[in-house]
Design an enzyme around this catalytic site. Structure first.
Site, short mmCIF file in Angstrom:
data_model
loop_
_atom_site.label_atom_id
_atom_site.label_comp_id
_atom_site.label_asym_id
_atom_site.label_seq_id
_atom_site.Cartn_x
_atom_site.Cartn_y
_atom_site.Cartn_z
N TRP A 1 -3.15 -2.77 -1.31
CA TRP A 1 -2.81 -4.19 -1.37
C TRP A 1 -3.80 -4.88 -0.46
O TRP A 1 -3.76 -4.70 0.77
CB TRP A 1 -1.37 -4.40 -0.90
N HIS B 1 17.76 -37.59 0.89
CA HIS B 1 16.96 -37.90 2.07
C HIS B 1 15.48 -37.63 1.82
O HIS B 1 14.71 -37.50 2.78
CB HIS B 1 17.47 -37.12 3.28
N GLU C 1 9.64 -16.08 -7.27
CA GLU C 1 8.82 -14.88 -7.06
C GLU C 1 8.54 -14.11 -8.35
O GLU C 1 7.49 -13.50 -8.47
CB GLU C 1 9.39 -13.98 -5.98
N LYS D 1 6.59 -4.71 -1.95
CA LYS D 1 7.99 -4.40 -1.71
C LYS D 1 8.26 -4.22 -0.22
O LYS D 1 9.26 -4.69 0.30
CB LYS D 1 8.35 -3.12 -2.46
N ASN E 1 -3.52 2.87 4.93
CA ASN E 1 -2.65 1.69 4.81
C ASN E 1 -2.61 1.02 6.17
O ASN E 1 -2.55 1.72 7.18
CB ASN E 1 -1.22 2.07 4.46
N GLY E 2 -2.57 -0.29 6.19
CA GLY E 2 -2.45 -1.00 7.48
C GLY E 2 -3.66 -1.88 7.72
O GLY E 2 -4.48 -2.11 6.83
N LYS F 1 14.43 -16.01 -5.97
CA LYS F 1 14.33 -15.07 -7.10
C LYS F 1 13.49 -15.67 -8.21
O LYS F 1 12.60 -15.04 -8.74
CB LYS F 1 15.71 -14.73 -7.68
N GLU G 1 18.64 -18.27 -2.17
CA GLU G 1 18.28 -16.97 -2.73
C GLU G 1 17.95 -17.09 -4.22
O GLU G 1 17.00 -16.47 -4.70
CB GLU G 1 19.42 -15.97 -2.48
N ARG H 1 5.77 -0.79 -4.39
CA ARG H 1 5.48 -1.34 -3.07
C ARG H 1 4.50 -2.52 -3.16
O ARG H 1 4.38 -3.27 -2.20
CB ARG H 1 4.88 -0.25 -2.17
N CYS I 1 0.85 -1.20 0.00
CA CYS I 1 0.00 0.00 0.00
C CYS I 1 0.88 1.25 0.00
O CYS I 1 1.97 1.24 0.57
CB CYS I 1 -0.91 0.09 1.20
#
Ligand code: F6R
Length: 602
Positions: free
Chosen positions: A74, A502, A486, A597, A100-101, A483, A479, A28, A2
């Protein structure tokens, strides 16, 4: 997650400021957006599901106005659609608000105060604007009504509210969600979730703290706490370059940020270099790291992966025991803490709610905390005892790239300076070796066509992929897998090479892509056996090897750098391959679906 932007002043093209501001906040993460403009004719609200480009179509003609608020949403409460998009308006139409929140007690507030008022959306936000209207209707003056509402809210908020009957003010409020005021030249003021939508009009900002309300007028801003008392706060200058937030000739921010990495390593070297041939870190930080019994690194996602590498440096070079924890798990799963614990929070944004929740707990327990972040003035940096900065410039692409290598570089410097302080000799010259890494990074960045080809050959048309490595390479492949998944939505997992047999090896079938990384002489033979194991079961293995450990059939050979510093280099081909895999699939690389973000909800 947001974004809010707002303007009050004399210019009539507020709509332009808001829409282009929202575009700068797009990174964001959001799924709908809206603006509200106030002029002599009244309030004009436009909102739309989807991108700002969709909202632009809805606004279609310019509406002259000298104040306005905008938001990218968002979705948390209520589906991402036009009805739930912000701004929301009170029943009387007098108040218009963006938020926002998350308001945790919105249901009980509705039950206790608003039962007779039909709501128009499924959001927690609408409760706030209806409550303000109710309390004003009951006789309170607007700022008193808003303060009364804020005192009732449980949860996080950054709020901006317009009163249709007062064109001279915008009310903004903050608790746990970021909000920054930008001071104008005396004819206007602006505000936003971060500085990016404002830096073309001001470089002077005022930070808000939690549980504060600000009355923003053209010529002044008045900060109040939740008791209604006026709070005085100095402004500060932020020296952001407009070029930092522009894509330039790049198709995507992610690619631009990948390419910036050699420059950023050199910048960090400069920022932390002392007058001699070593590094310097604030002495109280070095003292805290040197004298603690144990370090707890707390982070999420990519920053957590950087923390895993940082642990290697702090333990091996500075000889301090380190544990690395995922922030969202730490509160439930708190280990037995050492008597002299030091907490290090790693966060690109400095706003991540999961990390912040741990920081709050740690402060209550009385332990010292250091934040390593890219954003000066961010919540985590303000609330910790000490801060170290990444100097990586704004990271706009949702997928973190340059922040990861910057975090590792700063952690390496911190470990080396601590070792020096403890008179533990390092067997190599970090300053020189980081310079070598920066040069090697440049060479890798110039070889993109090779990696594009690998992405086509190994990842195109596949639904899943495995990444394997051993020791420090294992952390790097974690990592790499993050990448890939996502931004390309290919299911990708990173594994320690020895662990496959295993269980996970059961998933390997004909043509399953396996990206294997080998940069360490002591694990080269081991990981090569693991490659053989998966190849024997039909996997298509793509080997990325460091020069000196390479074999003739390897797919990509990366230049040799000091073996402690290979993560800084080895991650780059993984970033670039992920980029091209996503590009081939036509994904929205800079704004992957469902992601934000700055993750400001727990
Ligand atoms: C992945 C990514 C995320 C962030 C995570 C923590 O590319 O960007 O995994 O690393 O959300 O964010 P910060 O570092 O801002 O605390």
């Amino acid at each position: 997650m947001c974004g809010i932007v707002g303007y009050i002043g004399q210019n009539m093209d507020t709509d332009h400021f808001l829409l282009s501001g929202l575009e700068k906040l797009e990174y964001r993460g959001y799924d709908s957006a809206g603006i509200a403009l106030l002029n002599d004719e009244g309030i004009h609200v436009f909102k739309e599901k989807g991108r700002i480009s969709d909202l632009r179509k809805t606004v279609h003609t310019s509406i002259p106005a000298t104040q306005g608020i905008g938001q990218t949403r968002w979705a948390t409460h209520g589906a991402p659609n036009r009805v739930n998009a912000h701004p929301h308006q009170s029943q009387s139409g007098r108040f218009t608000l963006v938020h926002n929140g998350v308001i945790e007690n919105y249901e009980s507030l509705y039950e206790n105060y608003l039962k007779d008022i039909p709501l128009t959306s499924d959001t927690d936000t609408e409760i706030i604007v209806q409550l303000v209207d109710l309390f004003v209707h009951e006789g309170l003056e607007v700022s008193a009504a808003l303060l009364k509402v804020l005192n009732l809210l449980k949860g996080s908020y950054a709020i901006a509210m317009i009163d249709k009957q007062d064109a001279d003010k915008i009310y903004i409020c903050k608790n746990k969600s970021p909000l920054l005021v930008g001071l104008g030249d005396g004819t206007f003021n602006v505000f936003g979730s971060d500085a990016l939508p404002m830096i073309h009009v001001t470089k002077t900002f005022v930070q808000l703290l939690d549980e504060e309300m600000v009355i923003v007028e053209r010529k002044q801003v008045t900060i109040k706490n939740l008791k209604g008392e006026t709070v005085l706060r100095d402004s500060f200058q932020m020296d952001l370059d407009l070029d930092d937030i522009q894509k330039g000739t790049y198709a995507h921010y992610m690619l631009k940020e990948i390419d910036e990495q050699p420059f950023i390593v050199r910048k960090i070297i400069q920022e932390y270099q002392n007058t001699g041939s070593g590094f310097e870190v604030q002495s109280d930080i070095v003292e805290a790291v040197s004298t603690c019994d144990r370090i707890y690194i707390i982070a999420c996602g990519t920053s957590y992966h950087a923390g895993l590498i940082g642990k290697q440096y702090l333990e091996n070079w500075a000889q301090v025991p380190v544990e690395v924890h995922i922030a969202s798990e730490f509160s439930y799963n708190t280990p037995l803490l050492a008597r002299k614990s030091l907490f290090i929070f790693i966060s690109q944004s400095g706003e991540t709610a999961d990390s912040r929740a741990v920081l709050k707990k740690v402060k209550q327990l009385g332990y010292p905390a250091l934040t390593i972040t890219n954003v000066v003035g961010s919540t985590l940096s303000r609330e910790a005892d000490y801060s170290l900065f990444l100097h990586a410039g704004p990271e706009i692409a949702v997928a973190s790239t340059k922040a990861y290598t910057a975090q590792i570089t700063v952690l390496a410097i911190l470990a080396a300076v601590t070792a020096d302080h403890k008179s533990i000799p390092l067997s190599f010259d970090l300053l020189h070796e980081l310079g070598v890494v920066a040069n090697a990074m440049e060479l890798i960045c110039d070889r993109k066509p090779e990696m594009q080809q690998l992405a086509r050959e190994y990842l195109h048309d596949y639904r899943n992929a495995f990444f394997i490595g051993r020791h420090i390479d294992y952390y790097v492949v974690l990592e790499g897998a993050l990448k890939l998944k996502e931004i390309s939505y290919i299911q990708a997992e990173g594994f320690a090479g020895g662990e496959l047999k295993h269980g996970t090896i059961a998933l390997i079938e004909t043509d399953t892509p396996v990206i294997a990384l080998t940069t360490q002489s002591n694990t080269n033979l081991g990981i090569r056996s693991n490659m053989k194991e998966v190849a024997a079961r039909g996997a298509k293995v793509c080997t990325i090897a460091m020069e000196g450990l390479d074999k003739p059939d390897d797919q990509l050979i990366i230049p040799s750098v000091h073996e402690h510093l290979t993560p800084l280099l080895a991650v780059i081909p993984l970033q670039i391959i992920s980029y091209y895999a996503a590009l081939e699939k036509g994904c929205d690389i800079d704004k992957p679906r469902n992601l934000a973000k700055s993750v400001t909800v727990e």
